[in-house]
Design a protein around this motif. Structure first.
Motif, PDB file in Angstrom:
ATOM      1  N   LYS A 158      28.456 -26.456  22.130  1.00 42.61           N
ATOM      2  CA  LYS A 158      29.567 -27.298  21.061  1.00 42.61           C
ATOM      3  C   LYS A 158      29.564 -25.953  19.989  1.00 42.61           C
ATOM      4  N   TYR A 159      28.140 -25.452  19.125  1.00 42.59           N
ATOM      5  CA  TYR A 159      27.996 -24.763  18.094  1.00 42.59           C
ATOM      6  C   TYR A 159      28.641 -23.559  18.492  1.00 42.59           C
ATOM      7  N   LYS A 161      30.658 -19.755  19.804  1.00 43.07           N
ATOM      8  CA  LYS A 161      31.828 -19.273  18.737  1.00 43.07           C
ATOM      9  C   LYS A 161      32.667 -19.002  20.235  1.00 43.07           C
ATOM     10  N   ARG A 202      23.690 -34.452  10.048  1.00 43.34           N
ATOM     11  CA  ARG A 202      24.834 -33.488  10.826  1.00 43.34           C
ATOM     12  C   ARG A 202      25.217 -32.362   9.165  1.00 43.34           C
ATOM     13  N   ASP A 204      27.353 -30.848   9.254  1.00 41.28           N
ATOM     14  CA  ASP A 204      29.057 -30.588   9.339  1.00 41.28           C
ATOM     15  C   ASP A 204      29.057 -31.862  10.547  1.00 41.28           C
ATOM     16  N   SER A 206      31.922 -33.812   9.852  1.00 43.25           N
ATOM     17  CA  SER A 206      33.297 -33.876  10.310  1.00 43.25           C
ATOM     18  C   SER A 206      33.569 -33.550  11.693  1.00 43.25           C
ATOM     19  N   ARG A 207      32.899 -31.744  11.901  1.00 37.53           N
ATOM     20  CA  ARG A 207      32.661 -31.455  12.832  1.00 37.53           C
ATOM     21  C   ARG A 207      31.828 -32.174  14.592  1.00 37.53           C
ATOM     22  N   SER A 208      31.099 -31.877  13.707  1.00 35.73           N
ATOM     23  CA  SER A 208      29.964 -32.709  15.072  1.00 35.73           C
ATOM     24  C   SER A 208      30.876 -33.767  15.772  1.00 35.73           C
ATOM     25  N   ARG A 209      31.475 -35.016  14.690  1.00 31.15           N
ATOM     26  CA  ARG A 209      32.213 -35.929  15.267  1.00 31.15           C
ATOM     27  C   ARG A 209      33.332 -35.571  16.385  1.00 31.15           C
ATOM     28  N   ASP A 210      34.148 -34.701  15.438  1.00 34.30           N
ATOM     29  CA  ASP A 210      35.225 -34.000  16.724  1.00 34.30           C
ATOM     30  C   ASP A 210      35.255 -33.327  17.482  1.00 34.30           C
ATOM     31  N   LEU A 211      33.832 -32.999  17.833  1.00 42.23           N
ATOM     32  CA  LEU A 211      33.062 -32.179  18.995  1.00 42.23           C
ATOM     33  C   LEU A 211      32.396 -33.506  19.829  1.00 42.23           C
TER      34      LEU A 211
END
Ligand code: ADP
Length: 253
Positions: A158-159, A161, A202, A204, A206-211
């Motif tokens: 998930k995190y 590249k 978390r 980040d 927002s990023r975590s939730r989006d993923l």
């Protein structure tokens, strides 16, 4: 634990020797237990209605012709699935924290277990490298070790590249089995490192939730390692990647 009561004993060094403080924590332990049970019961009760809602949404999606409405239903399905993941993670964590959870120990072929997890990520644009030697076996709770490694691989994917790497390897130093999950992803800023194993923390949000993250993955990892008598550590560099190292004691069946 003494009869009906639970005490916490702490020692403090002083000039003459040390002080001992004995605290009655019976009420605190009871409160923690009822909190855990509440979370477990609430999660359990949410399971069935959630899967009914998802089933209905999926049928509606199939039968809908308007692309606009389909997009809306898809959004609802994504949210319902995220909620389902959260409910499952809450249940797993409540069970792990209950102290009633027991380990079912068996001999595990680690390379094969990692392969099973990797098979779930065929659609992701990352390269998965299973560097666990052939026939590397260890004694652990298979289901729990699967969950632990799945959570770490999930984060490493998930995190990451685009075109990034995820590598799993294992070795033993005579006392511990050490399993490493390494990625070439975004890394974790230093300030966040001490907290990432805490519930809902978390780096980040927002990023975590989006993923699709629940914020509970690493807490689950930590508890599973602790239940085995082990631990987890992390090394990470922002922009370069992270390495999670799991220590599991060498056990016999
Ligand atoms: P989440 O569901 O948000 O991924 P986790 O408990 O699994 O929750 O992880 C906590 C936080 O730690 C994540 O939100 C993310 O910020 C960070 N994190 C975990 N693993 C990695 C990783 N491999 N690379 C970068 N950041 C990570």
């Amino acid at each position: 634990v003494l009869g009906e009561k639970t005490y916490r004993i702490k020692a403090f060094p002083s000039v003459q020797g040390f002080w001992i403080r004995i605290e009655d924590i019976t009420r605190y332990v009871a409160y923690e237990k009822s909190k855990r049970e509440f979370v477990a019961n609430a999660s359990h009760e949410l399971r069935t209605p959630l899967s009914v809602i998802l089933g209905i949404l999926e049928t509606l999606y199939e039968e809908e012709n308007s692309q606009e409405k389909k997009a809306l239903i898809e959004k609802a399905i994504r949210r319902a699935k995220a909620m389902q993941n959260l409910v499952e993670d809450l249940l797993i964590l409540a069970r792990l924290e209950s102290r009633e959870e027991k380990l079912i120990l068996e001999s595990i072929d680690l390379r094969q277990l990692v392969e099973e997890i990797f098979d779930m990520y065929t659609d992701f644009p990352v390269k998965l490298i299973n560097s666990v030697q052939e026939n590397y076996t260890l004694v652990a709770d298979r289901k729990k070790l699967f969950t632990l490694l799945k959570n770490l691989v999930d984060n490493a994917v998930k995190y990451n590249k685009e075109e990034g790497l995820v590598e799993v390897k294992a070795y033993s130093d005579g006392t511990w089995h050490k399993i490493e999950v390494k990625d070439t992803g975004i890394g974790i800023p230093r300030v966040h490192l001490p907290f990432i194993f805490e519930r809902f923390y978390r780096a980040d949000p927002s990023r975590s939730r989006d993923l699709g993250g629940t914020g509970l993955g690493l807490s689950i990892v930590k508890h599973i390692a602790l239940l085995h008598g082990g631990k987890v550590e992390v090394e990470s560099k922002e922009g370069e990647g992270s390495l999670f190292r799991v220590y599991l004691p060498i056990l016999s069946e």
